[in-house]
Scaffold this active site. Sequence first.
Site, PDB file in Angstrom:
ATOM      1  N   GLU A  10      26.552  61.384 -24.265  1.00 22.84           N
ATOM      2  CA  GLU A  10      26.355  62.285 -24.862  1.00 22.84           C
ATOM      3  C   GLU A  10      26.106  62.515 -26.511  1.00 22.84           C
ATOM      4  O   GLU A  10      25.235  63.029 -27.129  1.00 22.84           O
ATOM      5  CB  GLU A  10      27.221  63.667 -24.354  1.00 22.84           C
ATOM      6  CG  GLU A  10      27.146  63.943 -22.975  1.00 22.84           C
ATOM      7  CD  GLU A  10      28.255  65.076 -22.387  1.00 22.84           C
ATOM      8  OE1 GLU A  10      28.064  65.507 -21.466  1.00 22.84           O
ATOM      9  OE2 GLU A  10      29.354  65.079 -23.066  1.00 22.84           O
ATOM     10  N   CYS A  33      33.882  70.258 -24.381  1.00 22.06           N
ATOM     11  CA  CYS A  33      32.674  71.078 -23.831  1.00 22.06           C
ATOM     12  C   CYS A  33      31.920  72.127 -24.755  1.00 22.06           C
ATOM     13  O   CYS A  33      30.656  71.865 -25.005  1.00 22.06           O
ATOM     14  CB  CYS A  33      32.824  71.711 -22.614  1.00 22.06           C
ATOM     15  SG  CYS A  33      34.469  71.179 -21.824  1.00 22.06           S
ATOM     16  N   CYS A  56      38.673  71.476 -24.162  1.00 21.36           N
ATOM     17  CA  CYS A  56      37.144  72.045 -23.801  1.00 21.36           C
ATOM     18  C   CYS A  56      36.638  73.070 -24.897  1.00 21.36           C
ATOM     19  O   CYS A  56      35.404  72.685 -25.489  1.00 21.36           O
ATOM     20  CB  CYS A  56      37.255  72.916 -22.372  1.00 21.36           C
ATOM     21  SG  CYS A  56      35.673  73.551 -21.957  1.00 21.36           S
ATOM     22  N   LYS A  97      30.707  70.637 -28.340  1.00 21.11           N
ATOM     23  CA  LYS A  97      29.770  69.337 -27.773  1.00 21.11           C
ATOM     24  C   LYS A  97      28.455  69.987 -27.299  1.00 21.11           C
ATOM     25  O   LYS A  97      27.252  69.775 -27.856  1.00 21.11           O
ATOM     26  CB  LYS A  97      30.379  68.426 -26.915  1.00 21.11           C
ATOM     27  CG  LYS A  97      29.483  67.493 -26.137  1.00 21.11           C
ATOM     28  CD  LYS A  97      28.814  67.828 -24.907  1.00 21.11           C
ATOM     29  CE  LYS A  97      29.480  68.313 -23.662  1.00 21.11           C
ATOM     30  NZ  LYS A  97      30.210  67.744 -22.846  1.00 21.11           N
ATOM     31  N   GLU A 121      11.113  72.499  -7.810  1.00 25.28           N
ATOM     32  CA  GLU A 121      10.331  72.640  -6.351  1.00 25.28           C
ATOM     33  C   GLU A 121      10.305  71.519  -5.627  1.00 25.28           C
ATOM     34  O   GLU A 121      10.325  71.578  -4.485  1.00 25.28           O
ATOM     35  CB  GLU A 121       9.195  73.475  -6.783  1.00 25.28           C
ATOM     36  CG  GLU A 121       8.048  72.496  -7.369  1.00 25.28           C
ATOM     37  CD  GLU A 121       6.822  73.274  -7.355  1.00 25.28           C
ATOM     38  OE1 GLU A 121       6.042  73.463  -6.358  1.00 25.28           O
ATOM     39  OE2 GLU A 121       6.274  73.494  -8.617  1.00 25.28           O
ATOM     40  N   TYR A 139      30.306  59.122 -20.245  1.00 27.38           N
ATOM     41  CA  TYR A 139      29.237  60.512 -20.470  1.00 27.38           C
ATOM     42  C   TYR A 139      29.682  61.143 -22.058  1.00 27.38           C
ATOM     43  O   TYR A 139      28.724  61.510 -22.679  1.00 27.38           O
ATOM     44  CB  TYR A 139      29.672  61.677 -19.547  1.00 27.38           C
ATOM     45  CG  TYR A 139      31.006  62.398 -19.553  1.00 27.38           C
ATOM     46  CD1 TYR A 139      31.061  63.712 -20.130  1.00 27.38           C
ATOM     47  CD2 TYR A 139      32.029  61.859 -18.913  1.00 27.38           C
ATOM     48  CE1 TYR A 139      32.035  64.264 -20.272  1.00 27.38           C
ATOM     49  CE2 TYR A 139      33.233  62.727 -18.834  1.00 27.38           C
ATOM     50  CZ  TYR A 139      33.197  63.931 -19.813  1.00 27.38           C
ATOM     51  OH  TYR A 139      34.472  64.591 -19.947  1.00 27.38           O
ATOM     52  N   HIS A 180       6.889  78.198  -7.703  1.00 20.75           N
ATOM     53  CA  HIS A 180       5.690  76.923  -8.390  1.00 20.75           C
ATOM     54  C   HIS A 180       5.137  77.742  -9.603  1.00 20.75           C
ATOM     55  O   HIS A 180       5.142  78.863  -9.707  1.00 20.75           O
ATOM     56  CB  HIS A 180       4.737  76.826  -7.469  1.00 20.75           C
ATOM     57  CG  HIS A 180       3.571  76.011  -8.043  1.00 20.75           C
ATOM     58  ND1 HIS A 180       3.597  74.634  -8.153  1.00 20.75           N
ATOM     59  CD2 HIS A 180       2.561  76.337  -8.599  1.00 20.75           C
ATOM     60  CE1 HIS A 180       2.835  74.109  -8.781  1.00 20.75           C
ATOM     61  NE2 HIS A 180       1.832  75.149  -8.838  1.00 20.75           N
TER      62      HIS A 180
END
Length: 451
Positions: free
Chosen positions: A181, A47, A42, A50, A439, A177, A434
Amino acid sequence: MSFDYDLFVIGGGSGGVRAARVAAAGGAKVALAEEDRYGGTCVIRGCVPKKLMVFASEYAGMVEDAQAYGWDIQSGDFNWGSFKGKLHAELDRLEAIYRNLLKNSGVETFDQRAKMADAHTVELADGTKKTAKHILLAMGGRPVWPDMPGAELGISSNEIFHLETLPKDMLIIGGGYIACEFAGIMNGLGVKTTQYYRGAQVLRGFDDEARGLVSEEMCQRGVDLHCGTNILEMRKEGDKIWVKATNGDERLFDQVMFATGRAPNTVDMGLEALGVELGRKGEIVVDEYSQTAVPSIYAIGDVTDRVNLTPVAIREGMAFVETVFKGNPTPVDHDLIPTAIFTQPEMGTVGLSEEEARELEPIEVYATSFKPMQQSFAGRAERVLMKLIVSQASRKVLGCHIVAPGAGEMIQLAGIAVKMGATKEDFDRTVAVHPTMSEELVTMKEPVRTA
């Protein structure tokens, strides 16, 4: 019998380090061995670097958007050398933090490979043997290399952070992934990026509608994606790599990256001889308390191939310490884990996909796809997706899938609600914030389909 240590941990990644220091903080005598860099996949080759590369790759688009918003700014070229220097300085800083955490917790560390000698003994690379009452295996995983002519010419996600120069054009092979990525990253950094995946659609295992949108947007942004395509052979041709594909293409690339899966780091660890059971991919088979078939040996993280995510390895490490050192048997809860994929566009997901849910029970699907205000104003045609999968019987939200800028941030919070067992009506009772993209998660009134 007296042992050298109460606990010996093999592997200095997120899970191993956490377990070692929490056990030591509770008064246990702990040692840890790591053959490479502290911080594991990681921090060092996953991670963290990356995500920093994802950030770097998004600025070109931001400059274009800024111009559309009236800013008189120009985009220059991306300087890989300057970024790479800062990236590696940051990884060095993080590794030092991991080393200090261990040192300050009183964990003794060995910077060398360790393997099992017997149920209570590890053997270090220099031949030294150390005994421990409990042994925790946390060696993580490694990229899998394909078996084909010329494969050694390619790189994996491990090497991509160390490229001397940025290639002009690049082929990425894979559809998970990691492949997706890096296709987004390299494309964003100005590299002409081609992606081959042998399957029918990228991001297998994720919600079909969500991965379909990610794939579509990747293509819109310039990634040359070919599904149903694999490579047959590679060879060096001058400075380039010649690649022959199953679709008949023969092309030259500066770089070829394999992102064709990962395997647990269990080779030559002396496990089978001790009776530690390994699965089909070489993963260590454990029970819900992370205990192996040998009672003194436990395993956590990617080496067990359960849910291969950093926060999960850390949770497994904490549960191990609770179970073994605090006398509080704690199984790890692997249910409803929220996760983000830092593709471009980003994807956040928790719970069941539409396909998984409809196999289990009658469901309603609430979904909306639209152009968000910020990008729309800038003249970009990108779409986002907000999607809820709801049980017809219990009204519980079984799955939430978001494809949008900031999807990772949104899914963390949606994950709390889904984990708590929130119903569609709980979502509906929540007033919309909003104007935001998220939302839409609380304003979808009618299902788009039932199944």
